[in-house]
Design a protein around this motif. Structure first.
Motif, PDB file in Angstrom:
ATOM      1  N   ALA A 259      33.444  14.038  66.106  1.00 46.99           N
ATOM      2  CA  ALA A 259      32.649  13.245  67.053  1.00 46.99           C
ATOM      3  C   ALA A 259      33.018  13.590  68.493  1.00 46.99           C
ATOM      4  N   LEU A 260      34.288  13.828  68.745  1.00 51.51           N
ATOM      5  CA  LEU A 260      34.707  14.267  70.074  1.00 51.51           C
ATOM      6  C   LEU A 260      34.055  15.605  70.410  1.00 51.51           C
ATOM      7  N   GLY A 261      34.019  16.491  69.435  1.00 52.36           N
ATOM      8  CA  GLY A 261      33.335  17.770  69.633  1.00 52.36           C
ATOM      9  C   GLY A 261      31.871  17.579  69.963  1.00 52.36           C
ATOM     10  N   LEU A 262      31.224  16.603  69.324  1.00 55.87           N
ATOM     11  CA  LEU A 262      29.820  16.305  69.624  1.00 55.87           C
ATOM     12  C   LEU A 262      29.659  15.802  71.049  1.00 55.87           C
ATOM     13  N   LEU A 263      30.524  14.891  71.471  1.00 53.99           N
ATOM     14  CA  LEU A 263      30.453  14.397  72.852  1.00 53.99           C
ATOM     15  C   LEU A 263      30.597  15.536  73.858  1.00 53.99           C
ATOM     16  N   VAL A 264      31.511  16.447  73.572  1.00 58.49           N
ATOM     17  CA  VAL A 264      31.705  17.595  74.453  1.00 58.49           C
ATOM     18  C   VAL A 264      30.454  18.467  74.463  1.00 58.49           C
ATOM     19  N   SER A 265      29.886  18.693  73.281  1.00 57.02           N
ATOM     20  CA  SER A 265      28.722  19.574  73.209  1.00 57.02           C
ATOM     21  C   SER A 265      27.505  18.984  73.911  1.00 57.02           C
ATOM     22  N   LEU A 266      27.441  17.678  73.995  1.00 60.39           N
ATOM     23  CA  LEU A 266      26.311  17.038  74.681  1.00 60.39           C
ATOM     24  C   LEU A 266      26.546  16.922  76.186  1.00 60.39           C
ATOM     25  N   GLY A 267      27.730  17.287  76.645  1.00 60.69           N
ATOM     26  CA  GLY A 267      28.018  17.317  78.067  1.00 60.69           C
ATOM     27  C   GLY A 267      28.292  15.964  78.698  1.00 60.69           C
ATOM     28  N   PHE A 268      28.678  14.978  77.906  1.00 58.13           N
ATOM     29  CA  PHE A 268      28.955  13.642  78.444  1.00 58.13           C
ATOM     30  C   PHE A 268      30.285  13.559  79.184  1.00 58.13           C
ATOM     31  N   THR A 269      31.101  14.582  79.073  1.00 54.84           N
ATOM     32  CA  THR A 269      32.461  14.498  79.601  1.00 54.84           C
ATOM     33  C   THR A 269      32.571  14.836  81.079  1.00 54.84           C
ATOM     34  N   GLY A 270      31.689  15.663  81.600  1.00 57.71           N
ATOM     35  CA  GLY A 270      31.781  16.080  82.993  1.00 57.71           C
ATOM     36  C   GLY A 270      32.917  17.058  83.241  1.00 57.71           C
ATOM     37  N   LEU A 271      33.438  17.644  82.178  1.00 57.24           N
ATOM     38  CA  LEU A 271      34.529  18.604  82.288  1.00 57.24           C
ATOM     39  C   LEU A 271      33.985  20.024  82.278  1.00 57.24           C
TER      40      LEU A 271
END
Length: 115
Positions: free
Chosen positions: A18-30
């Motif tokens: 799920a963390l990988g999904l959040l990263v892939s959707l660009g929600f992190t701003g990193l």
């Protein structure tokens, strides 16, 4: 011990994916490198905890090493986007969890060990 009616190892691997999904959707701003480093470290830490909770340790340790290595190679070896980092993490974790699940059992005091 169960978490949401599931084995803790399955929950930990799902959280990592799920963390990988959040990263892939660009929600992190990193940046892609920052996101990849975070996903790789979290995958390694969650995997180490999961390995401590299963017997034999080898299948979960293998899953952890391969998943974390895949994320780090994708991030620092090929300089790919956040979406690719998330996709690599999710696919590797899901595939290896399904392949290694029959070979492990939860670690409980007094419980028989799979072997």
């Amino acid at each position: 011990m169960k978490i949401f009616g599931r084995e803790p190892v399955v929950v930990l691997n799902a959280l990592s994916a799920a963390l990988g999904l959040l990263v892939s959707l660009g929600f992190t701003g990193l940046t892609a490198a920052q996101a990849g480093a975070i996903v790789g470290v979290v995958t390694a830490v969650f995997g180490a905890v999961a390995a401590a909770m299963t017997r034999p340790v080898a299948p979960q340790a293998f899953t952890t090493v391969v998943a974390a290595a895949a994320v780090f190679v994708a991030t620092f070896g090929y300089e790919v986007s956040q979406s690719t980092i998330g996709a690599v993490n999710g696919v590797v974790l899901a595939t290896l969890t399904l392949l290694t699940r029959p070979q492990v059992s939860p670690s409980r005091p007094g419980a028989p060990v799979a072997g």
